[in-house]
Design a protein around this motif. Structure first.
Motif, PDB file in Angstrom:
ATOM      1  N   TRP A 135      -8.225  -6.345  10.377  1.00  0.00           N
ATOM      2  CA  TRP A 135      -9.270  -6.369   9.160  1.00  0.00           C
ATOM      3  C   TRP A 135      -9.531  -4.986   8.949  1.00  0.00           C
ATOM      4  O   TRP A 135      -9.535  -4.072  10.022  1.00  0.00           O
ATOM      5  CB  TRP A 135     -10.358  -7.113   9.381  1.00  0.00           C
ATOM      6  N   LEU A 136      -9.861  -4.502   7.616  1.00  0.00           N
ATOM      7  CA  LEU A 136     -10.246  -3.265   7.258  1.00  0.00           C
ATOM      8  C   LEU A 136     -11.565  -3.542   6.967  1.00  0.00           C
ATOM      9  O   LEU A 136     -12.052  -4.319   6.079  1.00  0.00           O
ATOM     10  CB  LEU A 136      -9.681  -2.874   5.999  1.00  0.00           C
ATOM     11  N   ARG A 137     -12.426  -2.735   7.840  1.00  0.00           N
ATOM     12  CA  ARG A 137     -14.053  -2.632   7.514  1.00  0.00           C
ATOM     13  C   ARG A 137     -14.295  -1.496   6.938  1.00  0.00           C
ATOM     14  O   ARG A 137     -14.146  -0.378   7.798  1.00  0.00           O
ATOM     15  CB  ARG A 137     -14.731  -3.000   8.894  1.00  0.00           C
ATOM     16  N   TYR A 138     -15.297  -1.347   5.988  1.00  0.00           N
ATOM     17  CA  TYR A 138     -15.521  -0.214   5.249  1.00  0.00           C
ATOM     18  C   TYR A 138     -17.020   0.049   5.262  1.00  0.00           C
ATOM     19  O   TYR A 138     -17.745  -0.846   5.460  1.00  0.00           O
ATOM     20  CB  TYR A 138     -15.278  -0.343   3.610  1.00  0.00           C
ATOM     21  N   GLU A 139     -17.178   1.270   5.508  1.00  0.00           N
ATOM     22  CA  GLU A 139     -18.873   1.903   5.321  1.00  0.00           C
ATOM     23  C   GLU A 139     -18.773   2.833   4.462  1.00  0.00           C
ATOM     24  O   GLU A 139     -18.156   3.646   4.217  1.00  0.00           O
ATOM     25  CB  GLU A 139     -19.146   2.352   6.805  1.00  0.00           C
ATOM     26  N   PHE A 140     -19.792   2.608   3.634  1.00  0.00           N
ATOM     27  CA  PHE A 140     -19.908   3.381   2.405  1.00  0.00           C
ATOM     28  C   PHE A 140     -21.271   4.444   2.445  1.00  0.00           C
ATOM     29  O   PHE A 140     -22.202   4.172   3.371  1.00  0.00           O
ATOM     30  CB  PHE A 140     -20.159   2.374   1.125  1.00  0.00           C
ATOM     31  N   SER A 141     -21.359   5.297   1.533  1.00  0.00           N
ATOM     32  CA  SER A 141     -22.315   6.466   1.926  1.00  0.00           C
ATOM     33  C   SER A 141     -23.766   5.842   1.651  1.00  0.00           C
ATOM     34  O   SER A 141     -24.673   6.411   2.120  1.00  0.00           O
ATOM     35  CB  SER A 141     -21.984   7.560   0.698  1.00  0.00           C
ATOM     36  N   ASN A 142     -24.171   4.582   0.961  1.00  0.00           N
ATOM     37  CA  ASN A 142     -25.183   4.176   1.065  1.00  0.00           C
ATOM     38  C   ASN A 142     -25.512   3.330   2.219  1.00  0.00           C
ATOM     39  O   ASN A 142     -26.907   2.534   2.210  1.00  0.00           O
ATOM     40  CB  ASN A 142     -25.497   3.304  -0.169  1.00  0.00           C
ATOM     41  N   GLY A 143     -24.753   3.180   3.262  1.00  0.00           N
ATOM     42  CA  GLY A 143     -25.007   2.248   4.434  1.00  0.00           C
ATOM     43  C   GLY A 143     -24.454   1.213   4.319  1.00  0.00           C
ATOM     44  O   GLY A 143     -24.553   0.358   5.555  1.00  0.00           O
ATOM     45  N   GLN A 144     -23.939   0.766   3.391  1.00  0.00           N
ATOM     46  CA  GLN A 144     -23.418  -0.965   3.266  1.00  0.00           C
ATOM     47  C   GLN A 144     -22.034  -0.987   3.617  1.00  0.00           C
ATOM     48  O   GLN A 144     -21.379   0.094   3.871  1.00  0.00           O
ATOM     49  CB  GLN A 144     -23.331  -1.176   1.779  1.00  0.00           C
ATOM     50  N   ARG A 145     -21.806  -2.139   4.296  1.00  0.00           N
ATOM     51  CA  ARG A 145     -20.369  -2.439   4.935  1.00  0.00           C
ATOM     52  C   ARG A 145     -19.863  -3.662   4.403  1.00  0.00           C
ATOM     53  O   ARG A 145     -20.391  -4.626   3.813  1.00  0.00           O
ATOM     54  CB  ARG A 145     -20.624  -2.670   6.399  1.00  0.00           C
ATOM     55  N   ALA A 146     -18.444  -3.637   4.484  1.00  0.00           N
ATOM     56  CA  ALA A 146     -17.754  -4.849   3.930  1.00  0.00           C
ATOM     57  C   ALA A 146     -16.335  -4.920   4.790  1.00  0.00           C
ATOM     58  O   ALA A 146     -15.912  -4.028   5.290  1.00  0.00           O
ATOM     59  CB  ALA A 146     -17.431  -4.671   2.435  1.00  0.00           C
ATOM     60  N   ALA A 147     -15.772  -5.974   4.856  1.00  0.00           N
ATOM     61  CA  ALA A 147     -14.439  -6.178   5.489  1.00  0.00           C
ATOM     62  C   ALA A 147     -13.562  -7.048   4.665  1.00  0.00           C
ATOM     63  O   ALA A 147     -14.117  -8.026   4.020  1.00  0.00           O
ATOM     64  CB  ALA A 147     -14.752  -6.769   6.937  1.00  0.00           C
ATOM     65  N   ILE A 148     -12.409  -6.939   4.806  1.00  0.00           N
ATOM     66  CA  ILE A 148     -11.116  -7.573   4.181  1.00  0.00           C
ATOM     67  C   ILE A 148      -9.777  -7.742   5.065  1.00  0.00           C
ATOM     68  O   ILE A 148      -9.696  -6.602   5.619  1.00  0.00           O
ATOM     69  CB  ILE A 148     -11.065  -7.140   2.661  1.00  0.00           C
ATOM     70  N   GLU A 149      -9.466  -8.792   5.007  1.00  0.00           N
ATOM     71  CA  GLU A 149      -8.058  -8.601   5.549  1.00  0.00           C
ATOM     72  C   GLU A 149      -6.925  -7.473   5.362  1.00  0.00           C
ATOM     73  O   GLU A 149      -6.939  -7.274   3.998  1.00  0.00           O
ATOM     74  CB  GLU A 149      -7.080 -10.148   5.242  1.00  0.00           C
ATOM     75  N   PHE A 150      -6.356  -7.149   6.229  1.00  0.00           N
ATOM     76  CA  PHE A 150      -5.560  -5.931   6.033  1.00  0.00           C
ATOM     77  C   PHE A 150      -4.469  -6.095   5.114  1.00  0.00           C
ATOM     78  O   PHE A 150      -4.096  -5.149   4.469  1.00  0.00           O
ATOM     79  CB  PHE A 150      -4.925  -5.481   7.563  1.00  0.00           C
ATOM     80  N   ASP A 151      -3.715  -7.320   5.504  1.00  0.00           N
ATOM     81  CA  ASP A 151      -2.748  -7.700   4.485  1.00  0.00           C
ATOM     82  C   ASP A 151      -2.831  -7.930   2.922  1.00  0.00           C
ATOM     83  O   ASP A 151      -1.950  -7.932   2.261  1.00  0.00           O
ATOM     84  CB  ASP A 151      -1.770  -8.778   4.950  1.00  0.00           C
ATOM     85  N   ARG A 152      -4.285  -7.810   2.656  1.00  0.00           N
ATOM     86  CA  ARG A 152      -4.493  -8.113   1.264  1.00  0.00           C
ATOM     87  C   ARG A 152      -5.009  -6.670   0.543  1.00  0.00           C
ATOM     88  O   ARG A 152      -5.021  -6.755  -0.772  1.00  0.00           O
ATOM     89  CB  ARG A 152      -5.946  -9.058   1.220  1.00  0.00           C
ATOM     90  N   VAL A 153      -4.893  -5.706   1.117  1.00  0.00           N
ATOM     91  CA  VAL A 153      -5.336  -4.441   0.632  1.00  0.00           C
ATOM     92  C   VAL A 153      -4.089  -3.584   0.477  1.00  0.00           C
ATOM     93  O   VAL A 153      -3.094  -3.653   1.207  1.00  0.00           O
ATOM     94  CB  VAL A 153      -6.332  -3.971   1.688  1.00  0.00           C
ATOM     95  N   GLY A 154      -3.993  -2.696  -0.593  1.00  0.00           N
ATOM     96  CA  GLY A 154      -3.155  -1.655  -0.940  1.00  0.00           C
ATOM     97  C   GLY A 154      -3.570  -0.348  -0.290  1.00  0.00           C
ATOM     98  O   GLY A 154      -4.495   0.109  -0.691  1.00  0.00           O
ATOM     99  N   ILE A 155      -2.685   0.454   0.449  1.00  0.00           N
ATOM    100  CA  ILE A 155      -3.056   1.486   1.008  1.00  0.00           C
ATOM    101  C   ILE A 155      -1.865   2.640   0.545  1.00  0.00           C
ATOM    102  O   ILE A 155      -0.876   2.561   0.959  1.00  0.00           O
ATOM    103  CB  ILE A 155      -3.228   1.402   2.457  1.00  0.00           C
ATOM    104  N   LEU A 156      -2.582   3.660  -0.318  1.00  0.00           N
ATOM    105  CA  LEU A 156      -1.359   4.842  -0.489  1.00  0.00           C
ATOM    106  C   LEU A 156      -1.839   5.935   0.499  1.00  0.00           C
ATOM    107  O   LEU A 156      -3.223   6.084   0.669  1.00  0.00           O
ATOM    108  CB  LEU A 156      -1.902   5.170  -1.830  1.00  0.00           C
ATOM    109  N   THR A 157      -0.764   6.499   0.763  1.00  0.00           N
ATOM    110  CA  THR A 157      -0.840   7.603   1.787  1.00  0.00           C
ATOM    111  C   THR A 157       0.035   8.912   1.435  1.00  0.00           C
ATOM    112  O   THR A 157       0.934   8.879   0.723  1.00  0.00           O
ATOM    113  CB  THR A 157      -0.650   7.212   3.131  1.00  0.00           C
ATOM    114  N   GLN A 158      -0.563   9.996   1.865  1.00  0.00           N
ATOM    115  CA  GLN A 158       0.447  11.435   1.898  1.00  0.00           C
ATOM    116  C   GLN A 158       0.187  12.011   3.259  1.00  0.00           C
ATOM    117  O   GLN A 158      -1.005  11.873   3.464  1.00  0.00           O
ATOM    118  CB  GLN A 158       0.286  12.104   0.600  1.00  0.00           C
TER     119      GLN A 158
END
Length: 411
Positions: A135-158
């Motif tokens: 799962w991907l767990r996110y932390e935002f600058s306002n302190g909030q957190r959220a999580a979602i399954e890895f295979d549901r998310v799109g990830i762009l990289t370079q």
């Protein structure tokens, strides 16, 4: 209800984390947004902006029947908060600054039907394990957190090398960013120095500190103020010497500055013509091939994989991002392409209208072809027949015509 509640359903937020998801490398699967000044420098921001602006003109299309209803959503408003140009622009910008960009699907209440997409900018991202799945767990600058399954998310990289999932960041630009910052500070200090001490005067006698201050103010008022419009400086025997100070602060010369700019251009894959909108069709085509098209291909693949199942992908369903590169071509090139491809049935009327940035017309999706074109092996047949029967019939007609002509002559 805030933005995080709109993007992440409660089902995706409330999960028991079992620890970091184990990767093949020794690096923990943690990504942190870049805290440096790569987007705060004028030149680097201009390079990122040029790429993001041109990339935002890409047109999303859905091939296949699955999720075809999402096509208009993608083309106009991928989420309730931004239109398509802002969506693509922000993705391109985040990718350039952080070398990693996340796309979150927006779901209907069933948490299965995708109704939109959102580009995410977390402060920190980590891949954790929940029930044996990543799962991907996110932390935002306002302190909030959220999580979602890895295979549901799109990830762009370079610049992806050390990490199995995320880009390597822009640390390689730090020396150039330091040079840009020092150049800016040098110019600022140069301006300050030129407005400060310009003369040094040596008194011929000893004075008390308060008298020196008064004499300095008097000397400046008499000789260095705007009231002195003669251009002549006068001083009496109180001064044994008055000398002008020539301040020459160090500033990077034009050749060195050009080298710094070239480093930025090389790193971001742009050039001066792209930044200043002076490009011609050849320059833009090169920029498209080297910078925009790879981004469009990756974006299409990422969004296709996060949207469609393996079976749907096997049946040809996909999301792609296209660009009408001919809008940057000269009128001569546009005319040649329009005429050559239209009368061969490759382009329809509306596609030609797109080349010239004109509105579509009714029945513009019809294709036409010139009737004198034919396959090589059918040339004789098209001229009057290539079968034996056709040749025999043609010979009888020619013989009859000859006989008739002969009889007429004898009479």
């Amino acid at each position: 209800m805030g933005l995080i509640d709109k993007i992440f359903p409660k089902k995706a937020q409330e999960k028991e984390v079992e620890g970091y998801f184990k990767t093949l490398t020794a690096y923990n699967p943690v990504f942190t947004s870049y805290a440096g000044g790569i987007y705060e420098m004028e030149l680097t921001r201009a390079a990122i902006h040029s790429f993001a602006s041109l990339a935002s003109k890409l047109k999303p299309e859905i091939l296949g029947s699955a999720y075809k209803n999402l096509e208009k959503t993608l083309q106009f408003k991928p989420n309730p908060f931004m239109d398509t140009t802002k969506f693509i622009y922000r993705l391109a910008t985040i990718l350039s600054v952080d070398t990693t960009a996340f796309i979150i699907p927006l779901y209907a209440r069933d948490y299965e039907t995708i109704i939109g997409y959102y580009p995410l900018l977390p402060q920190r991202t980590e891949i954790v394990e929940v029930n044996g799945e990543p799962w991907l767990r996110y932390e935002f600058s306002n302190g909030q957190r959220a999580a979602i399954e890895f295979d549901r998310v799109g990830i762009l990289t370079q610049y992806q090398y050390q990490d199995d999932f995320f880009g390597s960041g822009n640390k390689a630009m730090n020396p150039t960013l330091s040079l840009l910052d020092m150049q800016k500070q040098g110019m600022e200090e140069g301006i300050k120095q030129s407005a400060m001490i310009r003369f040094m005067a040596k008194l011929s006698q000893a004075l008390r500190p308060e008298d020196i201050k008064k004499e300095r103010e008097r000397f400046s008022a008499d000789n260095l103020s705007s009231d002195n419009d003669t251009g002549v400086m006068m001083f009496d025997a109180k001064y044994s010497e008055v000398k002008q100070i020539d301040s020459k602060p160090f500033i990077v010369d034009a050749e060195q500055m050009k080298l710094i700019q070239t480093n930025v251009y090389n790193y971001f894959g742009v050039n001066e013509d792209i930044l200043q909108n002076k490009y011609d069709e050849e320059t833009f085509n090169a920029f498209y091939e080297g910078k925009i098209e790879p981004f469009a291909l990756q974006l299409g693949l990422v969004m296709s994989n996060m949207t469609f199942t393996t079976k749907e992908l096997a049946f040809g369903n996909q999301i792609m991002f296209s660009s009408n590169r001919l809008q940057y071509a000269s009128n001569k090139t546009k005319l040649e392409v329009s005429t050559q491809l239209f009368d061969r049935g490759i382009l329809d009327t509306n596609q030609v209208m797109d080349i010239w940035n004109l509105p579509h017309v009714e029945n513009g999706d019809k294709r036409y072809i010139r009737r004198e074109y034919t396959e090589i092996d059918k040339i004789d047949y098209d001229r009057g027949g290539d079968t034996d029967a056709d040749k025999k019939q043609q010979g009888i007609q020619e013989f009859g015509n000859t006989a008739t002509d002969t009889g007429t002559e004898e009479n």
